[in-house]
Design a protein around this motif. Sequence first.
Motif, short mmCIF file in Angstrom:
data_model
loop_
_atom_site.label_atom_id
_atom_site.label_comp_id
_atom_site.label_asym_id
_atom_site.label_seq_id
_atom_site.Cartn_x
_atom_site.Cartn_y
_atom_site.Cartn_z
N SER A 1 0.82 -1.21 0.00
CA SER A 1 0.00 0.00 0.00
C SER A 1 0.86 1.26 0.00
O SER A 1 0.63 2.20 -0.77
CB SER A 1 -0.92 0.02 1.23
OG SER A 1 -1.68 -1.16 1.32
N PHE A 2 1.87 1.28 0.85
CA PHE A 2 2.76 2.43 1.02
C PHE A 2 3.48 2.79 -0.27
O PHE A 2 3.77 3.97 -0.53
CB PHE A 2 3.77 2.08 2.12
CG PHE A 2 4.69 3.19 2.54
CD1 PHE A 2 4.23 4.26 3.27
CD2 PHE A 2 6.04 3.14 2.23
CE1 PHE A 2 5.09 5.27 3.70
CE2 PHE A 2 6.91 4.13 2.63
CZ PHE A 2 6.43 5.20 3.37
N MET B 1 -1.12 5.34 6.22
CA MET B 1 -2.31 4.69 5.66
C MET B 1 -3.50 5.65 5.62
O MET B 1 -4.28 5.64 4.66
CB MET B 1 -2.65 3.44 6.47
CG MET B 1 -1.65 2.29 6.31
SD MET B 1 -1.46 1.68 4.60
CE MET B 1 -0.02 2.65 4.04
N LEU B 2 -3.64 6.48 6.64
CA LEU B 2 -4.70 7.50 6.60
C LEU B 2 -4.47 8.48 5.45
O LEU B 2 -5.42 8.92 4.79
CB LEU B 2 -4.76 8.24 7.94
CG LEU B 2 -5.21 7.42 9.15
CD1 LEU B 2 -5.09 8.24 10.43
CD2 LEU B 2 -6.65 6.91 8.97
N PRO C 1 -9.45 -1.47 -1.13
CA PRO C 1 -8.92 -0.94 0.14
C PRO C 1 -8.57 -2.00 1.18
O PRO C 1 -8.25 -1.66 2.31
CB PRO C 1 -10.07 -0.07 0.63
CG PRO C 1 -11.29 -0.86 0.23
CD PRO C 1 -10.94 -1.49 -1.10
N VAL C 2 -8.63 -3.28 0.80
CA VAL C 2 -8.45 -4.36 1.79
C VAL C 2 -7.06 -4.32 2.42
O VAL C 2 -6.92 -4.33 3.66
CB VAL C 2 -8.73 -5.73 1.16
CG1 VAL C 2 -8.46 -6.84 2.17
CG2 VAL C 2 -10.17 -5.80 0.66
N LEU D 1 -3.62 -0.85 8.47
CA LEU D 1 -4.03 0.18 9.42
C LEU D 1 -4.56 -0.44 10.72
O LEU D 1 -4.17 -0.02 11.82
CB LEU D 1 -5.10 1.08 8.79
CG LEU D 1 -5.67 2.19 9.67
CD1 LEU D 1 -4.56 3.14 10.11
CD2 LEU D 1 -6.77 2.95 8.92
N VAL D 2 -5.42 -1.43 10.61
CA VAL D 2 -6.01 -2.06 11.80
C VAL D 2 -4.93 -2.72 12.65
O VAL D 2 -4.89 -2.56 13.89
CB VAL D 2 -7.09 -3.08 11.40
CG1 VAL D 2 -7.51 -3.92 12.60
CG2 VAL D 2 -8.30 -2.36 10.82
#
Length: 454
Positions: free
Chosen positions: A59-60, A374-375, A397-398, A404-405
């Motif tokens: 993601s990053f 992530m935000l 977005p998974v 994030l979680v």
Amino acid sequence: MSSSLKSSLNGWHLWGLAVGLVISGEYFGWSYGWAAAGTLGFLVTSALIALMYTTFIFSFTELTTAIPHAGGPFAYARRAFGEKAAFVAGFATLIEFVFAPPAIAMAIGAYLNVQFPGVDPKTMAIGAYFIFIGLNILGVRIAANFELFVTVVAIIELLVFMGVVSPGFSMSNFVAHGWAGENEFTMGALTGIVAAIPFAIWFFLAIEGVAMAAEEALEPKRTIPKAYIAGILTLVTLALGVMIFAGGAGDWRVLSNINDPLPQAMKMIVGEHSGWLHMLVWIGLFGLVASFHGIILGYSRQIFALARAGYMPKYFGETNERFKTPHRALIVGGIVGIAAILSDDLIQIGGMTLTANLITMAVFGAIVLYIVSMLSLFSLRKKEPNLERPFTAVAYPVFPIIALVLAVLSLVTMIYFNFTLALLFLALMAIAYAYFHFTQQQRDTAVDQRHVSM
């Protein structure tokens, strides 16, 4: 003086940096997790953290390639949310990258002490700062070539370690007392699994530092994704292999609170006079040096980027005219690290060693920057749908949600189990915020060569 960096790093350099920044985590630090959770409990912790890092990197990388900036997470947060969020991300990153090197330097001293018992580990740790700050000042390509070399040697040595101990490997050794010192799963085992989170994060800590070399990368939109993906796959494989083979070499409990678990694990199999053991100590230093050297590069770019944007004194936001490296940022980060090493006998927190405390402080910074990053990813997807994204987050977005979680859960549990260090982290952030609050004019007049604010 100049406030720009020179682009000269290719894909191999970036992969070497991605792995090298982290690879010392395979040599030491993680075994403190055994003391908290046992081998089986820590295996569970490590699997969860490996999932967090894999989803995070996939993601990053979207942010890194869309906004190639030496500030990394600081730059993404500034574009997504503005100055205050940028402050949080930037100084959390700085705490991570300034507190990690003295822990690694202490491990370098411990490894040298195995080979030369008369050597003072602290003296060797401080000497490492002088040597590698100097090397970083000479130029980023020289530093990156060295980083690639020592990283490859360190990987080979980890494979050699697994090969040498494999004949004496016993699964019964690995599973004995595997749940927080017990032979069965209990509520205490669950507590240990959670308490061990900082040391599982140490397996992968600082891989995001590649983002801080983005301005110095050739074709960053193409080379950075390859480096990140290959890097995280390399690290996950090595982390699991090293942990399992070391745990099966003998009584893992004697390895759980020391800075040199691999030489001590090998000693169980080949004896203390074996040539294999001496080779591991010498070549094992390459893994520690790779991370130490790489994170020094990372903290200097973070200080440089923050100063260039007006979040720190302008003095640190300039580069050396001859070598185009942020020499002042390199030196000031080194001063902080050496001070931490010298404080070993003065500061004892939570009954943990200096190394364990430094690791935990660095992890606090890392987790905060992961959350903010992530935000920022979600925010920029909404605010700037047309932003050029050479690499898009996998399974969006998974994957970002998973990262994030898990990062939020890690932060909450770390605060619970390390409350005093959490307060220290908060105090450092508060001091930095006071400076930030009273220096608005400095930011208004700052010259950022790659302006990324709103």
